[in-house]
Design a protein around this motif. Structure first.
Motif, PDB file in Angstrom:
ATOM      1  N   THR A 145       0.787  -1.255  -0.130  1.00  0.00           N
ATOM      2  CA  THR A 145      -0.007   0.012  -0.129  1.00  0.00           C
ATOM      3  C   THR A 145       0.914   1.254   0.030  1.00  0.00           C
ATOM      4  OG1 THR A 145      -1.493  -1.206   1.245  1.00  0.00           O
ATOM      5  CG2 THR A 145      -1.802   1.297   1.208  1.00  0.00           C
ATOM      6  N   THR A 146       0.648   2.034  -0.986  1.00  0.00           N
ATOM      7  CA  THR A 146       1.640   3.089  -1.243  1.00  0.00           C
ATOM      8  C   THR A 146       0.635   4.266  -0.904  1.00  0.00           C
ATOM      9  OG1 THR A 146       3.375   2.160  -2.716  1.00  0.00           O
ATOM     10  CG2 THR A 146       2.878   4.521  -2.872  1.00  0.00           C
ATOM     11  N   GLU A 147       1.125   5.433  -0.194  1.00  0.00           N
ATOM     12  CA  GLU A 147       0.096   6.490   0.347  1.00  0.00           C
ATOM     13  C   GLU A 147       1.176   7.468   0.057  1.00  0.00           C
ATOM     14  OE1 GLU A 147      -2.218   5.931   3.519  1.00  0.00           O
ATOM     15  OE2 GLU A 147      -2.631   7.960   3.889  1.00  0.00           O
ATOM     16  N   LYS A 148       0.642   8.624  -0.829  1.00  0.00           N
ATOM     17  CA  LYS A 148       1.699   9.861  -1.221  1.00  0.00           C
ATOM     18  C   LYS A 148       0.777  11.086  -1.167  1.00  0.00           C
ATOM     19  CE  LYS A 148       5.350   7.719  -3.901  1.00  0.00           C
ATOM     20  NZ  LYS A 148       6.287   7.672  -4.955  1.00  0.00           N
ATOM     21  N   LEU A 153       2.230  12.019  -6.994  1.00  0.00           N
ATOM     22  CA  LEU A 153       1.629  11.369  -7.894  1.00  0.00           C
ATOM     23  C   LEU A 153       0.931  12.096  -9.031  1.00  0.00           C
ATOM     24  CD1 LEU A 153      -0.656   9.324  -5.110  1.00  0.00           C
ATOM     25  CD2 LEU A 153       0.899   8.234  -6.637  1.00  0.00           C
ATOM     26  N   ALA A 183       0.167  -1.907 -11.786  1.00  0.00           N
ATOM     27  CA  ALA A 183       0.551  -0.595 -11.134  1.00  0.00           C
ATOM     28  C   ALA A 183       1.764   0.104 -11.568  1.00  0.00           C
ATOM     29  CB  ALA A 183       0.949  -0.970  -9.671  1.00  0.00           C
ATOM     30  N   ASN A 190       6.347   6.240 -10.062  1.00  0.00           N
ATOM     31  CA  ASN A 190       5.724   6.273  -8.620  1.00  0.00           C
ATOM     32  C   ASN A 190       5.799   5.121  -7.738  1.00  0.00           C
ATOM     33  OD1 ASN A 190       3.721   7.860 -10.683  1.00  0.00           O
ATOM     34  ND2 ASN A 190       4.116   9.203  -9.176  1.00  0.00           N
ATOM     35  N   VAL A 191       5.819   3.896  -8.396  1.00  0.00           N
ATOM     36  CA  VAL A 191       5.854   2.603  -7.739  1.00  0.00           C
ATOM     37  C   VAL A 191       6.639   1.622  -8.133  1.00  0.00           C
ATOM     38  CG1 VAL A 191       3.519   2.972  -6.623  1.00  0.00           C
ATOM     39  CG2 VAL A 191       3.556   1.714  -8.875  1.00  0.00           C
ATOM     40  N   ILE A 211      -2.796   2.039  -4.314  1.00  0.00           N
ATOM     41  CA  ILE A 211      -2.141   3.405  -4.315  1.00  0.00           C
ATOM     42  C   ILE A 211      -3.295   4.502  -3.690  1.00  0.00           C
ATOM     43  CG2 ILE A 211      -1.075   5.282  -5.866  1.00  0.00           C
ATOM     44  CD1 ILE A 211      -0.094   2.695  -7.491  1.00  0.00           C
ATOM     45  N   ASN A 220       5.980  10.148   1.757  1.00  0.00           N
ATOM     46  CA  ASN A 220       5.772   8.997   0.897  1.00  0.00           C
ATOM     47  C   ASN A 220       5.734   7.672   1.903  1.00  0.00           C
ATOM     48  OD1 ASN A 220       5.639  10.708  -1.331  1.00  0.00           O
ATOM     49  ND2 ASN A 220       7.673  10.295  -1.569  1.00  0.00           N
ATOM     50  N   HIS A 222       5.016   3.637   2.463  1.00  0.00           N
ATOM     51  CA  HIS A 222       4.843   2.431   1.715  1.00  0.00           C
ATOM     52  C   HIS A 222       4.569   1.178   2.949  1.00  0.00           C
ATOM     53  CE1 HIS A 222       6.250   4.142  -2.250  1.00  0.00           C
ATOM     54  NE2 HIS A 222       7.487   4.635  -1.716  1.00  0.00           N
TER      55      HIS A 222
END
Ligand SMILES: NC(=O)C1=CN([C@@H]2O[C@H](COP(=O)(O)OP(=O)(O)OC[C@H]3O[C@@H](n4cnc5c(N)ncnc54)[C@H](OP(=O)(O)O)[C@@H]3O)[C@@H](O)[C@H]2O)C=CC1
Ligand SMILES: O=C([O-])CC(=O)C(=O)O
Length: 271
Positions: A145-148, A153, A183, A190-191, A211, A220, A222
């Motif tokens: 799970t990537t949160e930015k 993004l 993805a 980005n990923v 994402i 950022n 992860h």
């Protein structure tokens, strides 16, 4: 001394050049390349001890022992086969390119034939060491799970193609859920970390990716969750973005620097 060529002189390439220049990595910064003269000049003027030559890839691979690709997924198609054919080792950070199974198989075959090495650093995530250890037995699931923040993004093909106005999103919002294959194509800058996880674990089609955009964030994030015969682990990193490229976390160039140090040291720790 190991002769290094750096292909791509942005947020990551610039940090690598500085680390070689200041002696953190015991190697020679022999050549650099970027399609922007401005980036080349910025790197050159940041150096005190080395004055690398600017060389296109065909010339670079004839002169150096190792090329570090830190440019783009598109560059991987040119840089990696060219380096391997010239019996030059290569380190890849735009790892998402390897979701293309033809490219992956081709490069593995050339590397084997030429007795060369392809290195993929852990990049902006934590837990690759544990995943590699765990992969010696059966793995059941790997999830990223990537949160930015929006700046991390903005401009991604998925965002543009779906007409997502990322700057008008006010709360934490899931943008994408799918396989790592999907993805890295939808978010190529980005990923890449999803590709690194896939290569270390259960492959691109089986690695799940979520994402998330979150305007409240300044870092950022992860998060990785792995389950297998070994048990389960989770890892979470809250990365400081690079000052010159908010998509890229500072941990990514640090990971490349540490992988390069491993190549030049006699004492190595970690999986
Ligand atoms: N593995 C990981 O964990 C991570 C991987 N990455 C990836 O690493 C790579 C480098 O990141 P970063 O340094 O932040 O990127 P930057 O955009 O800051 O720098 C990359 C530089 O390389 C240039 N470039 C790209 N493609 C080519 C090419 N074919 N020929 C010549 N020059 C080229 C770019 O030009 P232009 O701007 O015109 O494209 C830019 O000047 C990216 O692919 C990024 O997505 C990033 C973070 C983590
Ligand atoms: O640096 C990061 O946080 C991750 C990233 O951009 C990538 O994997 O491409």
């Amino acid at each position: 001394m190991l002769k290094i060529g750096v292909f791509g002189c942005g947020a990551i390439g610039g940090e690598i050049c500085k680390a070689i220049d200041n002696g953190q990595i015991e190697a020679q910064l022999y050549a650099i390349y970027d399609r922007h003269e401005q980036s080349l000049n910025r790197v050159k003027s940041s150096l005190e001890n080395f004055d690398p030559e600017i060389m296109e890839i065909v010339e670079m691979v004839r002169e150096v022992d190792l090329v570090v690709e830190c440019a783009s997924q598109q560059a991987v198609y040119e840089v990696v086969p060219t380096a391997l054919h010239a019996k030059c080792d290569v380190m890849v950070v735009s790892v998402g390119a390897f979701a293309d199974t033809q490219l992956l198989e081709m490069t593995e075959n050339i590397a084997r034939e030429k007795n060369c090495r392809i290195y993929v650093p852990s990049g902006a995530i934590c837990g690759i060491d544990g995943l590699i250890s765990a992969s010696a037995a059966a793995l059941h699931s790997v999830t990223l799970t990537t949160e930015k923040p929006p700046g991390g993004l903005r401009g991604a093909p998925y965002v543009l193609e779906n007409n997502i106005d990322i700057d008008s999103i006010t709360g934490r919002t899931v943008l994408f859920e799918g396989s790592a294959t999907e993805a890295v194509q939808a978010f190529p800058a980005n990923v890449n970390v999803a590709a690194t996880l896939s290569l270390a674990g259960i492959g691109f089609d089986n690695t799940r990716v979520r994402i998330v955009v979150n305007p409240a964030l300044t870092r950022n994030i992860h998060e990785i969750a792995v389950e297998g015969e070994f048990g389960r682990f989770t890892s979470r990193v809250e990365n400081v973005p690079s000052p010159t490229n908010p998509k890229t976390s500072y941990l990514a160039p640090l990971s490349v620097i540490s992988t390069l140090k491993k190549l030049t040291q006699s004492f190595n720790v970690g999986t």
